[in-house]
Design an enzyme around this catalytic site. Structure first.
Site, PDB file in Angstrom:
ATOM      1  N   PRO A 179      10.474 -19.364  -8.781  1.00  0.00           N
ATOM      2  CG  PRO A 179      11.794 -19.794 -10.643  1.00  0.00           C
ATOM      3  CD  PRO A 179      11.337 -18.689  -9.744  1.00  0.00           C
ATOM      4  CB  CYS A 180      10.176 -25.337  -7.687  1.00  0.00           C
ATOM      5  SG  CYS A 180      10.669 -26.262  -9.158  1.00  0.00           S
ATOM      6  CG  LEU A 181      14.902 -24.540  -4.223  1.00  0.00           C
ATOM      7  CD1 LEU A 181      15.203 -25.268  -2.916  1.00  0.00           C
ATOM      8  CD2 LEU A 181      15.840 -23.350  -4.400  1.00  0.00           C
ATOM      9  CB  SER A 183      13.157 -24.081 -12.102  1.00  0.00           C
ATOM     10  OG  SER A 183      13.490 -23.069 -11.166  1.00  0.00           O
ATOM     11  NE  ARG A 184      16.668 -20.845  -8.376  1.00  0.00           N
ATOM     12  CZ  ARG A 184      15.428 -20.733  -7.923  1.00  0.00           C
ATOM     13  NH1 ARG A 184      14.448 -21.378  -8.537  1.00  0.00           N
ATOM     14  NH2 ARG A 184      15.150 -19.960  -6.874  1.00  0.00           N
TER      15      ARG A 184
END
Length: 287
Positions: A179-181, A183-184
């Site tokens: 998933p895209c960064l 989302s962290r």
């Protein structure tokens, strides 16, 4: 080439027929296993009338754009890269639990606006049957922009997606979810270019130094890094030399505190704090 079960072979024929019926198809192509399988199926079904479109933005992890280009060439699908501007949207930067909605809205708005340029009739994504059971605000954006989800329409789940990728000998058949960064970043902590770049650098460091395929560096409030790795890899992080190396690197990147999550790696762990009511609403919107 591994054989498909009778049931999955039938679903594959349905998938190809569905894509043919769409006409000219653009695939939102992230280089993950789901969209790669859809891109391969679209190329088989539609040939030159299919195109994979990859979004390049600050939230894309290092190496993913290059992998998308390699995969498109391997598949033989026409490929185009666009730049999305979700970081210009204050609602996206707020990083509430519906952040993904604004990201996908930006992507799908651009794709719909480029349909004539892309010479396509239908835009599709890689959502599969299992995505209905997770917190996926982006699926509402897809619904609003009339984006089709062929895997979901046919009833293909994540395991079957991987089986199809393996059947086609696609190198991403066992690729971990990417998933895209953004989302962290913990919900409520603003998404900024600096934070996603910090996370990206931290994850690339752990992948390179520890040769890990599955991991997350979660960016919590107060510059705290929460590292998730598979349980069997956890002891490696705690070896004195490795621990010191990680601490030194993460402090250089701007993290003030570094922790290891004792529950280990798990996709979507940030969603654990999303209220049940929001998950139910999201699931209802996706149906």
């Amino acid at each position: 080439m591994p054989a498909l079960s009778t049931e999955l072979a039938y679903k594959l024929e349905q998938l190809l027929d569905l894509l043919r019926n769409y006409g000219r198809v653009a695939v939102a192509f992230s280089a993950g296993v789901d969209s790669t399988v859809v891109a391969k199926a679209a190329q088989l079904a539609c040939g030159d009338q299919a195109v994979g479109v990859t979004s390049s933005s600050l939230s894309l992890a290092s190496g993913e754009l290059e992998e998308a280009k390699r995969l498109a060439e391997l598949i033989g699908i026409r490929h185009q890269v666009i730049t999305t501007d979700e970081f210009e949207n204050p609602d996206y930067l707020k990083n509430q639990s519906n952040r993904c909605y604004f990201c996908k809205t930006e992507l799908y708005t651009q794709l719909v606006g480029r349909q004539q340029e892309l010479k396509v009739d239908v835009i599709v994504n890689g959502a599969n049957l299992d995505d209905q059971g997770d917190h996926r605000p982006g699926m509402q954006a897809a619904k609003e922009h009339e984006i089709r989800s062929p895997l979901l329409e046919i009833g293909i789940n994540k395991q079957e997606v991987r089986e199809l990728a393996h059947y086609w000998e696609l190198p991403v058949w066992d690729k971990p979810a990417t998933p895209c960064l953004s989302s962290r970043i913990a919900y409520g902590v603003s998404v900024t270019p600096e934070r996603v770049q910090r996370v990206d650098a931290a994850e690339q460091f752990l992948k390179t130094e520890l040769n890990l395929r599955e991991l997350r560096v979660r960016h919590e409030a107060n510059q705290l890094a929460r590292i998730e790795v598979p349980l069997e890899a956890m002891t490696r992080l705690l070896e004195p030399t490795t621990r010191e190396q990680i601490s030194r690197k993460f402090h250089e990147l701007g993290f003030e505190y570094i922790t290891i999550d004792l529950e280990g790696f798990r996709s979507g762990s940030m969603n654990a704090i999303v209220p049940l009511e929001q998950l139910q609403i999201a699931a209802g919107n996706a149906n």
